[in-house]
Design an enzyme around this catalytic site. Structure first.
Site, PDB file in Angstrom:
ATOM      1  CD  GLU A 201      -1.708   2.445   1.718  1.00 52.99           C
ATOM      2  OE1 GLU A 201      -2.272   3.336   1.698  1.00 52.99           O
ATOM      3  OE2 GLU A 201      -0.443   2.409   2.412  1.00 52.99           O
ATOM      4  CD  GLU A 202       2.590   3.248   4.011  1.00 52.95           C
ATOM      5  OE1 GLU A 202       2.685   4.352   3.438  1.00 52.95           O
ATOM      6  OE2 GLU A 202       1.823   3.022   5.418  1.00 52.95           O
ATOM      7  CG  HIS A 312       4.285   7.686   6.502  1.00 52.95           C
ATOM      8  ND1 HIS A 312       4.448   8.013   5.352  1.00 52.95           N
ATOM      9  CD2 HIS A 312       3.195   6.874   6.848  1.00 52.95           C
ATOM     10  CE1 HIS A 312       3.391   6.920   4.714  1.00 52.95           C
ATOM     11  NE2 HIS A 312       2.879   6.297   5.656  1.00 52.95           N
TER      12      HIS A 312
END
Ligand SMILES: [Zn+2]
Length: 345
Positions: A201-202, A312
């Protein structure tokens, strides 16, 4: 709590999710009717339901991190980012390098004392940092090669009413999904329900894209973190969400605009069950909701987002009450899915 600890302690940067994948398979298997994985590494759990509609939940298992792209002749490792790494978060971090065995290391940079005035003014880029394993070059070259993953070396900690960890993005989403599966286990579900732990996803919602193609959802719910910018220096209108104010229901982000009827339904479910919620608009950044909406035809999507400070970074912070609210909301919604029509006319 123990499960959340284990999920965040496991490692798995995008594309190298093997560390976390085996744990999720073990935890999800007893909670679903059938489970499969695909070639990219997505885990797709299926709980049978009565109706024909298909509800797909998605939480991503990958975490942001670094990858070794060079071992120099002194044994220092050069690194590049996997996912949205802010170079400022790299300074003075402890890391784990996943070589032939797990090696502890630190992220180094030139000390302030030897910087020129010009260098002092410059913001460091990821390429300016390196990993120091404290080992002679011969040993490093035996144990580490290009492509090895690097993750934060940080423990899960309880801080006040909150939890802090290296990878709530998105292990908290996986946790919320697994806890919801536990609560609906044995109950009659109104629609076919799929719980997908996605990969990559990242780096651009890649795993959700491919897993959604086969599943063709009518309804898609991503479960992911969102930003809580309720911190000094940010104005009220810039906060996005606030810690402790409940589950966030997504109106839109950089990759999807939620179906307004589904959003209304989700709000109604929360009100009926007296679950604390807040509305979320994330100006930049996307989630698996984007893929759920478009990769398998067209689906009504939204996300249940867990408000997170310092997203993050290695000290992502979430509030205990928000986690509970997210689980409660997801459970309540799953048990009502299919009762409303979301087709926009
Ligand atoms: Zn995420």
């Amino acid at each position: 709590m123990e499960l959340l600890k284990k999920l965040t302690a496991a490692t798995g940067i995008s594309g190298r999710e093997e560390g976390i994948r085996s744990l999720i398979i073990k935890e999800m298997k007893p909670l679903v009717d059938d489970l499969k994985t695909d070639v990219m590494g997505n885990i797709i759990g299926h709980c049978k339901g009565k109706g024909k509609k298909r509800l797909v939940l998605a939480a991503h298992m990958d975490e942001i991190g670094l990858i070794v792209n060079h071992v120099d002749d002194k044994g220092f490792l050069r690194i590049i980012p996997i996912g949205g790494i802010d170079p400022r978060t790299l300074m003075a971090q402890k890391v784990v390098v996943h070589g032939k065995k797990e090696l502890y290391g630190v992220i180094g940079s030139k000390p302030k004392h030897v910087l020129t005035d010009e260098e002092m003014k410059k913001a460091l880029k990821v390429e300016d940092y390196y990993v120091d394993l404290g080992l002679p070059v011969e040993k490093v070259k035996k144990l580490v090669e290009i492509g090895d993953a690097v993750t934060w070396h940080r423990d899960f900690t309880e801080v006040g009413d909150c939890y802090v960890s290296k990878a709530f993005d998105d292990r908290i989403g996986v946790y919320v999904m697994l806890e919801a599966l536990k609560k609906i286990n044995g109950k009659a579900l109104p629609v076919e329900t799929y719980a997908v732990a996605t990969v990559q996803e990242e780096v651009g919602v890649r795993g959700a894209e491919t897993s959604t193609i086969g599943l063709n959802p009518d309804i898609g719910i991503a479960i992911d973190i969102t930003l809580a910018v309720d911190v000094p220096g940010s104005a009220d209108h810039q906060q996005i969400t606030r810690l402790g104010e409940g589950a966030a229901i997504k109106i839109m982000d950089g990759n999807s605009i939620s179906n307004p009827r589904l959003v209304d339904h989700m709000k109604a479910v929360a009100k009926k069950k007296k679950i604390k919620f807040q509305m979320e608009i994330l100006p930049r950044g996307g989630t698996d909701a984007g893929a759920l909406q478009r990769a398998g035809g067209s689906a009504a999507v939204t996300a249940i987002s867990i408000p997170t400070r310092y997203g993050h970074s290695s000290v992502e912070m979430i509030h205990k009450m928000d986690v509970k609210a997210c689980i409660d909301l997801l459970v309540a919604y799953i048990l009502e899915a299919g009762s409303k029509d979301y087709i926009l006319k």
